[in-house]
Design an enzyme around this catalytic site. Structure first.
Site, PDB file in Angstrom:
ATOM      1  N   HIS A   1       4.762  41.882  38.479  1.00 22.98           N
ATOM      2  CA  HIS A   1       4.857  42.063  37.022  1.00 22.98           C
ATOM      3  C   HIS A   1       5.901  41.146  36.409  1.00 22.98           C
ATOM      4  O   HIS A   1       6.806  40.662  37.094  1.00 22.98           O
ATOM      5  CB  HIS A   1       5.179  43.525  36.686  1.00 22.98           C
ATOM      6  CG  HIS A   1       6.553  43.942  37.100  1.00 22.98           C
ATOM      7  ND1 HIS A   1       7.611  44.020  36.228  1.00 22.98           N
ATOM      8  CD2 HIS A   1       7.061  44.303  38.310  1.00 22.98           C
ATOM      9  CE1 HIS A   1       8.689  44.416  36.877  1.00 22.98           C
ATOM     10  NE2 HIS A   1       8.389  44.597  38.134  1.00 22.98           N
TER      11      HIS A   1
ATOM     12  N   CYS B   1      10.379  41.042  36.453  1.00 20.65           N
ATOM     13  CA  CYS B   1      10.723  41.867  37.623  1.00 20.65           C
ATOM     14  C   CYS B   1      12.189  41.617  37.993  1.00 20.65           C
ATOM     15  O   CYS B   1      12.598  40.481  38.202  1.00 20.65           O
ATOM     16  CB  CYS B   1       9.810  41.508  38.793  1.00 20.65           C
ATOM     17  SG  CYS B   1      10.119  42.477  40.285  1.00 20.65           S
TER      18      CYS B   1
ATOM     19  N   ASP C   1       9.610  49.448  39.539  1.00 18.79           N
ATOM     20  CA  ASP C   1       9.982  49.303  38.123  1.00 18.79           C
ATOM     21  C   ASP C   1       9.307  50.392  37.271  1.00 18.79           C
ATOM     22  O   ASP C   1       8.088  50.593  37.341  1.00 18.79           O
ATOM     23  CB  ASP C   1       9.534  47.912  37.648  1.00 18.79           C
ATOM     24  CG  ASP C   1      10.112  47.553  36.292  1.00 18.79           C
ATOM     25  OD1 ASP C   1      10.864  46.563  36.221  1.00 18.79           O
ATOM     26  OD2 ASP C   1       9.801  48.245  35.297  1.00 18.79           O
TER      27      ASP C   1
ATOM     28  N   ARG D   1       8.502  50.544  34.348  1.00 15.95           N
ATOM     29  CA  ARG D   1       7.546  50.109  33.319  1.00 15.95           C
ATOM     30  C   ARG D   1       6.163  49.809  33.863  1.00 15.95           C
ATOM     31  O   ARG D   1       5.230  49.566  33.095  1.00 15.95           O
ATOM     32  CB  ARG D   1       8.097  48.848  32.624  1.00 15.95           C
ATOM     33  CG  ARG D   1       9.451  49.063  31.960  1.00 15.95           C
ATOM     34  CD  ARG D   1      10.114  47.743  31.618  1.00 15.95           C
ATOM     35  NE  ARG D   1      10.453  46.975  32.831  1.00 15.95           N
ATOM     36  CZ  ARG D   1      11.027  45.774  32.826  1.00 15.95           C
ATOM     37  NH1 ARG D   1      11.323  45.194  31.681  1.00 15.95           N
ATOM     38  NH2 ARG D   1      11.296  45.162  33.964  1.00 15.95           N
TER      39      ARG D   1
ATOM     40  N   CYS E   1       5.514  47.487  42.080  1.00 19.66           N
ATOM     41  CA  CYS E   1       6.980  47.519  42.048  1.00 19.66           C
ATOM     42  C   CYS E   1       7.442  48.905  41.613  1.00 19.66           C
ATOM     43  O   CYS E   1       6.749  49.616  40.880  1.00 19.66           O
ATOM     44  CB  CYS E   1       7.491  46.463  41.070  1.00 19.66           C
ATOM     45  SG  CYS E   1       9.298  46.322  41.038  1.00 19.66           S
TER      46      CYS E   1
HETATM   47 ZN    ZN Z   1       9.701  44.611  39.710  1.00 21.29          ZN
END
Ligand code: ZN
Length: 198
Positions: free
Chosen positions: A98, A101, A41, A43, A39
């Site tokens: 994850h 999300c 993302d 993190r 992703c």
């Molecule tokens: Zn995500």
């Protein structure tokens, strides 16, 4: 931006010289063994989670770690998959979902995305995941897992991946990274999960 500039300065001063041999080799060589699809993302940092060095992971990151199934027409995700598999010859492909999300949360909780048409359109690629997870109710974690399984199935529709699978030249793996614990679970073919490393 100041933080990034300082980061670049620190990289050049401290990190690059310590890995000078590696970077000299990488200047003329690109032979990653793994295609990592995660992703976008902030993190979820593939190299950090897997403790990989530069040159080891070929990375594609999309919102919700979605991999649209093969379709005619130009497609940046498809082109990157084909390059990794057919040209670079990666032997493993990881699709990593994850916890928490944003994309999966929006779908699981039916957020109103009418003001975000690009996001709404992109997340349609998770329709099958949503349908499969529907039995579990609005459960983000269940959808994250179903979504990883669905993207593995989508991956196999790409001709380069299909060819590599037929030749037993590539292994597909589904992972879920849990941010609060740092653990990674691997999905088996039935969708059950087991910790990847104790
Ligand atoms: Zn995500």
């Amino acid at each position: 931006m100041q933080d990034l500039t300082e980061g670049v300065a620190r990289f050049q001063r401290d990190v690059y010289p310590a890995k000078a041999e590696l970077f000299a080799r990488l200047a003329a060589t690109h032979r990653p063994t793994t295609l990592f699809i995660g992703c976008s993302d902030a993190r979820v940092v593939p190299e950090l989670i897997t403790q990989s060095e530069p040159g080891e992971l070929f990375v594609i990151r999309t919102a919700g770690n979605l991999v649209p199934a093969h379709a005619p027409g130009p497609d940046g995700v498809a082109a990157s998959i084909e390059y990794a598999v057919a040209v670079l010859g990666v032997t493993d492909i990881v699709v990593c979902g994850h916890s928490a999300c944003g994309a999966m949360t929006a779908l699981a909780e039916s957020h109103d995305l009418s003001a975000a048409p690009a996001i709404a359109g992109w997340l349609r690629f998770a329709d099958a995941s949503v349908a499969r997870a529907a039995a579990d109710g609005p459960d983000v974690a269940a959808l994250v897992r179903e979504n990883v399984r669905a993207q593995l199935a989508n991956l196999a529709t790409h001709p380069s991946v299909a060819r590599a699978l037929a030749a037993n030249a590539v292994t597909l793996r589904g992972w879920v990274y849990d941010i609060p614990s740092g653990t990674v679970e691997e999905l088996d073919a039935t969708g059950r999960t087991a910790p990847l490393a104790a």
